[in-house]
Design an enzyme around this catalytic site. Structure first.
Site, PDB file in Angstrom:
ATOM      1  N   ARG A  37       0.830  -1.202   0.000  1.00  0.00           N
ATOM      2  CA  ARG A  37       0.000   0.000   0.000  1.00  0.00           C
ATOM      3  C   ARG A  37       0.866   1.254   0.000  1.00  0.00           C
ATOM      4  O   ARG A  37       0.513   2.247  -0.625  1.00  0.00           O
ATOM      5  CB  ARG A  37      -0.928  -0.001   1.210  1.00  0.00           C
ATOM      6  CG  ARG A  37      -2.062  -1.006   1.122  1.00  0.00           C
ATOM      7  CD  ARG A  37      -2.962  -0.941   2.326  1.00  0.00           C
ATOM      8  NE  ARG A  37      -2.252  -1.306   3.555  1.00  0.00           N
ATOM      9  CZ  ARG A  37      -2.808  -1.318   4.759  1.00  0.00           C
ATOM     10  NH1 ARG A  37      -4.065  -0.952   4.902  1.00  0.00           N
ATOM     11  NH2 ARG A  37      -2.116  -1.686   5.814  1.00  0.00           N
ATOM     12  N   ASP A  62      -3.520  -1.906  -2.926  1.00  0.00           N
ATOM     13  CA  ASP A  62      -4.314  -2.058  -1.715  1.00  0.00           C
ATOM     14  C   ASP A  62      -5.376  -3.104  -2.019  1.00  0.00           C
ATOM     15  O   ASP A  62      -6.343  -2.834  -2.732  1.00  0.00           O
ATOM     16  CB  ASP A  62      -4.963  -0.731  -1.332  1.00  0.00           C
ATOM     17  CG  ASP A  62      -5.812  -0.830  -0.060  1.00  0.00           C
ATOM     18  OD1 ASP A  62      -6.005  -1.952   0.450  1.00  0.00           O
ATOM     19  OD2 ASP A  62      -6.299   0.222   0.400  1.00  0.00           O
ATOM     20  N   ASN A  89      -0.438 -13.019   0.476  1.00  0.00           N
ATOM     21  CA  ASN A  89       0.259 -12.885   1.750  1.00  0.00           C
ATOM     22  C   ASN A  89      -0.273 -11.744   2.606  1.00  0.00           C
ATOM     23  O   ASN A  89      -0.232 -11.826   3.839  1.00  0.00           O
ATOM     24  CB  ASN A  89       1.752 -12.663   1.484  1.00  0.00           C
ATOM     25  CG  ASN A  89       2.491 -12.214   2.720  1.00  0.00           C
ATOM     26  OD1 ASN A  89       2.734 -12.990   3.638  1.00  0.00           O
ATOM     27  ND2 ASN A  89       2.842 -10.926   2.775  1.00  0.00           N
ATOM     28  N   TYR A 165      -8.669 -13.258  14.152  1.00  0.00           N
ATOM     29  CA  TYR A 165      -7.626 -13.823  13.306  1.00  0.00           C
ATOM     30  C   TYR A 165      -7.953 -15.265  12.937  1.00  0.00           C
ATOM     31  O   TYR A 165      -7.905 -15.647  11.757  1.00  0.00           O
ATOM     32  CB  TYR A 165      -6.282 -13.755  14.017  1.00  0.00           C
ATOM     33  CG  TYR A 165      -5.121 -14.226  13.187  1.00  0.00           C
ATOM     34  CD1 TYR A 165      -4.716 -13.517  12.059  1.00  0.00           C
ATOM     35  CD2 TYR A 165      -4.410 -15.376  13.522  1.00  0.00           C
ATOM     36  CE1 TYR A 165      -3.651 -13.939  11.282  1.00  0.00           C
ATOM     37  CE2 TYR A 165      -3.336 -15.800  12.753  1.00  0.00           C
ATOM     38  CZ  TYR A 165      -2.971 -15.083  11.640  1.00  0.00           C
ATOM     39  OH  TYR A 165      -1.906 -15.513  10.872  1.00  0.00           O
ATOM     40  N   SER A 168     -10.954 -15.537  10.543  1.00  0.00           N
ATOM     41  CA  SER A 168     -10.636 -15.039   9.203  1.00  0.00           C
ATOM     42  C   SER A 168      -9.821 -16.065   8.423  1.00  0.00           C
ATOM     43  O   SER A 168     -10.020 -16.252   7.221  1.00  0.00           O
ATOM     44  CB  SER A 168      -9.888 -13.709   9.282  1.00  0.00           C
ATOM     45  OG  SER A 168      -8.563 -13.863   9.751  1.00  0.00           O
ATOM     46  N   LYS A 169      -8.931 -16.757   9.112  1.00  0.00           N
ATOM     47  CA  LYS A 169      -8.118 -17.765   8.428  1.00  0.00           C
ATOM     48  C   LYS A 169      -8.920 -19.039   8.160  1.00  0.00           C
ATOM     49  O   LYS A 169      -8.633 -19.759   7.191  1.00  0.00           O
ATOM     50  CB  LYS A 169      -6.857 -18.063   9.238  1.00  0.00           C
ATOM     51  CG  LYS A 169      -5.867 -16.892   9.276  1.00  0.00           C
ATOM     52  CD  LYS A 169      -5.423 -16.473   7.877  1.00  0.00           C
ATOM     53  CE  LYS A 169      -4.352 -15.400   7.915  1.00  0.00           C
ATOM     54  NZ  LYS A 169      -3.868 -15.017   6.558  1.00  0.00           N
TER      55      LYS A 169
END
Length: 248
Positions: A37, A62, A89, A165, A168-169
């Protein structure tokens, strides 16, 4: 501009794991497109890798912004005409926030922003770049996940709860399986892996391994031969001395 080299896009590659993946992919003969970004940080990363004699390019990106992804995709189409490898990533990990220790206290806004970066952005950039892979019926997509997302191991693992976290994974893993299913019969292979705990800005100085070690499995999955594994979840190779499949 045309090139016979594989064109590899690594999101969030100005530092840490993404930077190490980019270096290793370039070291084995790919042209790597660094993205970030912040343009200043990205150009600094490009300059460092170029000074090592590596073949890299750079473009701001972004992954949470539709316009940025569209602009990046058009630049890739005009500059290279294809994409061979995509390593998703870029991501965030808000586990240091006190409320992230429990589902009962986690802030929904934190959950929402984490999903936007870690899940929806992966889908957004994949949707944009897969057409450039289909042109030549070749592609390798690597999604960065974590062992913390293995639902089988959640009841007994020793990791922090980290609901934003983790969930989301879990979403990344689900996206990986569904995308692989949709791409069956093509030569576009999609897999996920856990890089483990590394010495990065996200992992901290107490981590037992380096980002260079964490990058090994990404490079392995990004260079799979035709007919290679599809829609699987792997552990970091350094842990077992080779590619080991994790349970979802």
């Amino acid at each position: 501009m045309t090139t016979q080299k594989r064109i590899a896009v690594v999101t969030g590659s100005n530092r840490g794991l993404g930077y190490s993946i980019s270096r290793q992919l370039s070291q084995i003969g790919n042209r790597v497109i660094l993205t970030s970004r912040n343009e200043t940080d990205g150009l600094a990363a490009k300059q460092q890798l170029t000074s090592e004699g590596l073949d890299v390019d750079y473009h701001t990106l972004d992954v949470t912004n539709d316009g940025s992804v569209q602009q990046f995709t058009e630049w890739l189409r005009e500059t290279y005409g294809k994409v061979d490898i995509l390593v998703n990533n870029a991501g965030v990990n808000p586990t240091t926030k006190p409320e992230e220790s429990s589902l009962l206290t986690v802030q929904l806004e934190t959950m929402r922003s984490t999903f936007e970066t870690n899940v929806l952005a992966v889908l957004r950039i994949s949707q944009a770049l897969i057409p450039l892979m289909k042109v030549q019926n070749y592609g390798r997509i690597v999604n960065i996940s974590t062992e913390m997302a293995s639902l089988v191991s959640v009841p007994t693992d020793y990791y922090p709860l980290a609901p934003s976290y983790r969930l989301s994974k879990v979403g990344v893993n689900g996206l990986t399986v569904l995308l692989a299913k949709e791409l069956q019969g093509t030569n576009i292979l999609v897999n996920a892996y856990s890089p483990g705990w590394m010495k990065t800005d996200m992992g901290g100085d107490d981590a037992p391994f380096t980002a260079e070690e964490g990058a090994e499995t990404a490079v392995y999955l990004a260079t799979l031969p035709d007919g290679g594994t599809q829609g699987l979840f792997f552990a970091e190779m350094r842990k077992f001395g080779g590619p080991i499949q994790l349970q979802w």
